[in-house]
Design an enzyme around this catalytic site. Structure first.
Site, short mmCIF file in Angstrom:
data_model
loop_
_atom_site.label_atom_id
_atom_site.label_comp_id
_atom_site.label_asym_id
_atom_site.label_seq_id
_atom_site.Cartn_x
_atom_site.Cartn_y
_atom_site.Cartn_z
N SER A 140 0.78 -1.22 0.00
CA SER A 140 0.00 0.00 0.00
C SER A 140 0.83 1.29 0.00
O SER A 140 0.35 2.33 -0.45
CB SER A 140 -0.92 0.01 1.23
OG SER A 140 -0.16 -0.01 2.42
N SER B 101 3.74 -3.89 2.81
CA SER B 101 3.52 -2.62 2.12
C SER B 101 4.71 -1.69 2.02
O SER B 101 4.62 -0.65 1.38
CB SER B 101 2.38 -1.86 2.79
OG SER B 101 1.17 -2.42 2.38
N1 GLN Z 1 -1.34 -5.92 0.66
C1 GLN Z 1 -1.52 -6.29 2.02
C2 GLN Z 1 -2.92 -6.00 2.48
O1 GLN Z 1 -3.66 -5.50 1.72
C3 GLN Z 1 -0.48 -5.63 2.89
C4 GLN Z 1 -0.80 -4.23 3.19
C5 GLN Z 1 0.12 -3.56 4.17
O2 GLN Z 1 1.22 -4.04 4.49
N2 GLN Z 1 -0.34 -2.44 4.67
O3 GLN Z 1 -3.28 -6.25 3.57
#
Ligand code: GLN
EC number: 6.3.5.7
Length: 416
Positions: A68, A92
């Site tokens: 993200s 993320s």
């Molecule tokens: N893509 C993962 C999720 O949607 C990780 C997101 C993150 O690390 N904030 O939960």
């Protein structure tokens, strides 16, 4: 500055205080130049889940930067700032670092205070660092690490001088990584992983061998269990954390003369589709009758994952895997396929379940028709051993010949 977490529900929300990491950086003299785009509340892998913008990948403007924290990775990749922060609940920081050709560092859970971080899944969330070099990411980590009385989960351990790990190439011995035991996670370089990604990782492995380390393949049979367990736990925790956005305590409020429709309407209006999906999944997993089958089971899997990483890290100094099963893909390609999007997190989520530190470094490229896209590899270390990751990463990047990780449009602009 407004703090929206990429959500319409926090549009125009101005926080009353700085996060501890921001306070620490300001105390060190850093200049905060802006906030960056992300998937709403950190839920997503591309920034397409932001209520505001989609961030483009500086290597190919038609591709996603990852997520993200894709805005933070793209900003460093495009040399708009020297370093940036992101949050890493399930990858993320590391996956966008790989997609944008920059260094991404996820610290051990508890190394950095979460005070002031907008919560997604509190037992997994950490604040991580982006830089164009390992040294930059390490200097940033140094500035933000350490106990904070405002976050009871921040560790009281001493923070050593990470920069003492940085040895210049001029002082290297012929085999600077002699004695380092490296385990390559065999589940991460097989089926379902892009072939060009695997060959970049193999290139990185050969490079580590040339530097003197001993590399062995190691199997973690619990590896594939991490993804479903992560999605149950992250959704469950988020359904609890996001209950504060009710249009009263926080967030935009709809006009209503009745309390429950004020709550419901403010949320229906303020949350995007992915956030609603996670709240529904999480509430379901936590509800009486399903709790044992989903939440409790996922917690049991988490313990198994933690144990298997601990055992592997008793034998190996670091564990290696790709940071993602593919390089960056086109904007829109997975937007309407949440399961395909979730599957892309397979390489990173186990590390959060186990609370371990991991460093992602660019190591090669894949050809994508008209453009080349960077690929990163992930090094996972033992809890609170960020120093080893930084030492190995710093030696690795200084000795990696023939690769420049400056996106062509930026290199053209700066004539480098
Ligand atoms: N893509 C993962 C999720 O949607 C990780 C997101 C993150 O690390 N904030 O939960």
């Amino acid at each position: 500055m407004a703090c929206t977490a990429g959500s319409k529900i926090l549009e125009n929300y101005r926080p009353a205080y700085d996060a501890s990491v921001v306070r620490k950086l300001r105390e060190c003299g850093a200049i905060i130049v802006g906030k960056t785009n992300l998937d709403e509340f950190g839920m997503g892998s591309t920034t397409e889940g932001s209520a505001y913008q989609v961030t483009a990948n500086p290597w190919d403007l038609e591709c996603v930067p990852g997520g993200s924290s894709g805005g933070s990775a793209a900003a460093v990749s495009a040399r708009q700032c020297v370093v940036s922060l992101g949050s890493d609940t399930g990858g993320s920081v590391r996956q966008p670092a790989s997609f944008c050709g920059v260094v991404g560092l996820k610290p051990t859970y508890g190394r950095v205070s979460r005070y002031g971080l907008v919560a997604y899944a509190s037992s997994l969330d950490v604040i991580g660092c982006f830089g164009t070099t390992v040294a930059d990411a390490g200097i940033l980590l140094q500035a933000i690490s350490g106990h904070d009385k405002l976050d009871a989960t921040s560790s009281k351990r001493d923070v050593n001088d990470f920069t003492s790990q940085f040895i210049s190439k001029d002082y290297f011995e012929s085999q600077p990584l002699k004695g380092l035991r490296v385990g390559v996670l065999s589940e991460t370089i097989g089926d379902g992983v892009d072939k060009e990604v695997v060959s970049s990782i193999r290139g990185a492995i050969s490079h580590l061998e040339e530097l003197g380390s001993t590399v062995t393949e190691v199997s973690l049979p619990s590896f594939s269990l991490g993804l479903p367990a992560y999605y149950v736990l992250a959704s469950s925790e988020s359904s609890s954390n996001l209950s504060r956005y009710d249009g009263v305590r926080y967030g935009n409020q709809i006009v209503s003369d009745e309390l429950s429709s004020l709550y419901g309407g403010s949320r229906a209006n303020g949350f995007g589709p992915e956030v609603k999906r996670r709240i529904l999944m999480g509430t379901y997993a936590l509800s009486a009758g399903y709790y044992d089958a989903y939440y409790k089971r996922a917690q049991q899997v988490r313990t198994v994952v933690q144990k298997s990483f601990k055992e592997a890290l008793d034998v190996y100094d670091i564990l290696i895997s790709p940071a993602a099963p593919s390089a960056a893909y086109k904007i829109g390609e997975k937007k309407n396929d949440p399961l395909a999007m979730y599957a892309g997190d397979i390489m990173t989520v186990n590390v959060n379940l186990a609370g371990l530190p991991a460093l992602v470094l660019p190591c090669g490229f894949v050809e994508n028709g008209t453009s080349r896209l960077p690929v990163g590899f992930q090094m996972i270390g033992a809890a609170f051993d960020e120093e080893k990751l930084l030492r190995v990463g710093h030696i690795f990047e200084q000795t990696l010949q023939g690769c420049s990780f400056i996106p062509p449009i930026i290199a053209d602009e700066f004539k480098c």
